[in-house]
Design a protein around this motif. Sequence first.
Motif, PDB file in Angstrom:
ATOM      1  N   VAL A  11       6.540  26.294  31.947  1.00  0.00           N
ATOM      2  CA  VAL A  11       7.006  25.087  31.256  1.00  0.00           C
ATOM      3  C   VAL A  11       6.095  24.784  30.073  1.00  0.00           C
ATOM      4  N   ILE A  12       4.801  24.872  30.241  1.00  0.00           N
ATOM      5  CA  ILE A  12       3.857  24.614  29.154  1.00  0.00           C
ATOM      6  C   ILE A  12       4.061  25.639  28.041  1.00  0.00           C
ATOM      7  N   GLY A  13       4.255  26.895  28.385  1.00  0.00           N
ATOM      8  CA  GLY A  13       4.503  27.938  27.386  1.00  0.00           C
ATOM      9  C   GLY A  13       5.778  27.676  26.602  1.00  0.00           C
ATOM     10  N   LEU A  14       6.837  27.249  27.290  1.00  0.00           N
ATOM     11  CA  LEU A  14       8.087  26.931  26.605  1.00  0.00           C
ATOM     12  C   LEU A  14       7.926  25.736  25.674  1.00  0.00           C
ATOM     13  N   ILE A  15       7.174  24.743  26.087  1.00  0.00           N
ATOM     14  CA  ILE A  15       6.943  23.573  25.237  1.00  0.00           C
ATOM     15  C   ILE A  15       6.187  23.983  23.976  1.00  0.00           C
ATOM     16  N   ILE A  16       5.177  24.814  24.124  1.00  0.00           N
ATOM     17  CA  ILE A  16       4.405  25.287  22.966  1.00  0.00           C
ATOM     18  C   ILE A  16       5.300  26.106  22.037  1.00  0.00           C
ATOM     19  N   ALA A  17       6.108  26.985  22.604  1.00  0.00           N
ATOM     20  CA  ALA A  17       6.992  27.814  21.784  1.00  0.00           C
ATOM     21  C   ALA A  17       8.008  26.961  21.042  1.00  0.00           C
ATOM     22  N   LEU A  18       8.590  25.990  21.719  1.00  0.00           N
ATOM     23  CA  LEU A  18       9.568  25.117  21.062  1.00  0.00           C
ATOM     24  C   LEU A  18       8.927  24.293  19.962  1.00  0.00           C
ATOM     25  N   SER A  19       7.713  23.802  20.186  1.00  0.00           N
ATOM     26  CA  SER A  19       7.053  23.024  19.148  1.00  0.00           C
ATOM     27  C   SER A  19       6.707  23.913  17.960  1.00  0.00           C
ATOM     28  N   TRP A  20       6.353  25.154  18.216  1.00  0.00           N
ATOM     29  CA  TRP A  20       6.048  26.088  17.137  1.00  0.00           C
ATOM     30  C   TRP A  20       7.287  26.351  16.294  1.00  0.00           C
ATOM     31  N   PHE A  21       8.405  26.673  16.941  1.00  0.00           N
ATOM     32  CA  PHE A  21       9.618  27.007  16.203  1.00  0.00           C
ATOM     33  C   PHE A  21      10.258  25.774  15.568  1.00  0.00           C
ATOM     34  N   SER A  22      10.032  24.598  16.091  1.00  0.00           N
ATOM     35  CA  SER A  22      10.608  23.410  15.477  1.00  0.00           C
ATOM     36  C   SER A  22       9.873  23.032  14.203  1.00  0.00           C
ATOM     37  N   ASN A  23       8.652  23.504  14.012  1.00  0.00           N
ATOM     38  CA  ASN A  23       7.896  23.213  12.806  1.00  0.00           C
ATOM     39  C   ASN A  23       8.204  24.180  11.674  1.00  0.00           C
TER      40      ASN A  23
END
Length: 172
Positions: A11-23
């Motif tokens: 879950v933490i990895g997915l949150i980091i990945a989503l925040s990266w791609f949303s930027n």
Amino acid sequence: MKLKLLFASIVIGLIIALSWFSNLPMSPNTYTEINTPKTVHSSVKPAEKIQTIETKAPVLTVNSRLKTTPISPIKTHVKVDIPPISPTKIETTFTGDLDDHEAYLAYENEQEIALKTAYIQAAKDKVKLLNSWLVKGINQQLDASQIEFAKEKIKALEQLTQSLEEELKKAS
């Protein structure tokens, strides 16, 4: 316990990945190259392919009133060595029976001969080019070490070409 830890790390990895791609910027033109390659015609000689690059000088001039004015763009000519675009040669593949070892060895031998012949021709052309560059270097009075290095490289290419020609003569 291990399952909860694994789930939490995913879950933490997915949150980091989503925040990266949303930027990341969403514009489709963001990732296109600035200098897209232009079509090169084979009639144009490589020495004639020169591109002009405009750069703004970072240095500013100072007036007597302490005002700064930018210097006009500088045009620089850059030689671009672009090989001519031509259709690739059709590669031959072995069409015989793979259980026939002698036929496949003959096919491999033909491939090796073709490779050595192509290398010999390319090396001869390269030696001619390097010799012309060597003459220019001598005329421009380059360091003796650089000229000696170039002579060694040319000599090595010539020796390898000669040894490959001898191998082909022995094979035939």
